[in-house]
Motif scaffolding. Structure first.
Motif, short mmCIF file in Angstrom:
data_model
loop_
_atom_site.label_atom_id
_atom_site.label_comp_id
_atom_site.label_asym_id
_atom_site.label_seq_id
_atom_site.Cartn_x
_atom_site.Cartn_y
_atom_site.Cartn_z
N ARG A 56 0.84 -1.19 0.00
CA ARG A 56 0.00 0.00 0.00
C ARG A 56 0.87 1.24 0.00
NH1 ARG A 56 -3.81 -0.52 4.83
NH2 ARG A 56 -4.41 1.65 4.29
N ASP A 57 0.31 2.32 -0.57
CA ASP A 57 0.96 3.62 -0.56
C ASP A 57 -0.06 4.58 0.04
OD1 ASP A 57 2.03 6.13 -1.06
OD2 ASP A 57 2.81 5.57 -3.02
N ASN A 58 0.11 4.90 1.32
CA ASN A 58 -0.88 5.74 1.99
C ASN A 58 -0.89 7.16 1.45
OD1 ASN A 58 -1.76 3.62 3.60
ND2 ASN A 58 -0.41 4.14 5.31
N ALA A 59 0.22 7.60 0.87
CA ALA A 59 0.26 8.94 0.29
C ALA A 59 -0.59 9.02 -0.98
CB ALA A 59 1.69 9.33 -0.03
N LYS A 60 -0.76 7.88 -1.63
CA LYS A 60 -1.55 7.84 -2.87
C LYS A 60 -2.92 7.20 -2.65
CE LYS A 60 2.42 7.66 -5.98
NZ LYS A 60 3.10 6.91 -7.08
N ASN A 61 -3.23 6.83 -1.42
CA ASN A 61 -4.51 6.16 -1.12
C ASN A 61 -4.74 4.95 -2.03
OD1 ASN A 61 -4.97 8.09 0.81
ND2 ASN A 61 -6.73 9.03 -0.19
N THR A 62 -3.70 4.17 -2.20
CA THR A 62 -3.75 3.06 -3.15
C THR A 62 -3.16 1.80 -2.54
OG1 THR A 62 -3.59 4.59 -5.02
CG2 THR A 62 -3.07 2.28 -5.45
N VAL A 63 -3.83 0.69 -2.81
CA VAL A 63 -3.31 -0.63 -2.45
C VAL A 63 -3.06 -1.41 -3.73
CG1 VAL A 63 -5.63 -1.63 -2.17
CG2 VAL A 63 -3.68 -2.67 -0.99
N TYR A 64 -2.01 -2.23 -3.71
CA TYR A 64 -1.58 -2.96 -4.90
C TYR A 64 -1.59 -4.46 -4.62
CZ TYR A 64 0.31 1.67 -5.94
OH TYR A 64 0.46 3.02 -6.14
N LEU A 65 -1.70 -5.22 -5.68
CA LEU A 65 -1.52 -6.66 -5.61
C LEU A 65 -0.63 -7.06 -6.79
CD1 LEU A 65 -2.30 -9.23 -4.02
CD2 LEU A 65 -4.05 -9.63 -5.77
N GLN A 66 0.60 -7.37 -6.48
CA GLN A 66 1.53 -7.86 -7.50
C GLN A 66 1.36 -9.36 -7.60
OE1 GLN A 66 3.86 -6.11 -9.54
NE2 GLN A 66 3.91 -8.15 -10.49
N MET A 67 1.01 -9.83 -8.78
CA MET A 67 0.75 -11.25 -9.00
C MET A 67 1.77 -11.80 -9.98
SD MET A 67 -3.40 -11.17 -9.26
CE MET A 67 -3.41 -10.33 -10.84
N SER A 68 2.45 -12.85 -9.58
CA SER A 68 3.47 -13.48 -10.42
C SER A 68 3.18 -14.97 -10.52
CB SER A 68 4.86 -13.25 -9.81
OG SER A 68 5.12 -11.88 -9.65
#
Length: 115
Positions: free
Chosen positions: A71-83
């Motif tokens: 997550r990047d709280n400064a950008k209000n964004t959560v990510y899911l890296q899938m490999s």
């Protein structure tokens, strides 16, 4: 309140994708953020979670070692890296925000793993 997922698409087995979920309308940093998925004909299932304050993570056994939530709280964004994606990862992926008693869901993004 809004959760907007993006980054889904068609990918070959063994490939990678990064999903994003951009949040608005609430205090993002205080909410635990999670990813769920739902395959056709199946119930929605937990994929991964990250806490709001410490950033502790947890994963379903089926994705452990292949997926990474951040997550990047400064950008209000959560990510899911899938490999190392597999055909069985095909599903609609949903973002969820939770801080009792509030809970919010996004509209989902389709991930299809196929050759």
């Amino acid at each position: 309140v809004q959760l907007v997922e993006s980054g889904g698409g068609l990918v070959q087995p063994g490939g990678s994708l990064r999903l994003s979920c951009e949040a608005s309308g609430f205090t993002f940093r205080t909410f635990d953020m999670s990813w769920y998925r739902q395959a056709p004909g199946k119930e929605r299932e937990f994929v991964a979670t990250i806490t709001g304050t410490i950033g502790s993570t947890g994963y379903a056994d089926s994705v452990k070692g292949r997926f990474t939530i951040s997550r990047d709280n400064a950008k209000n964004t959560v990510y899911l890296q899938m490999s190392s994606l597999k055909p069985e990862d095909t599903a609609v992926y949903y973002c969820r925000a939770r801080s009792w008693p509030s809970e919010y869901w996004g509209q989902g993004t389709q991930v299809t793993v196929s050759s």
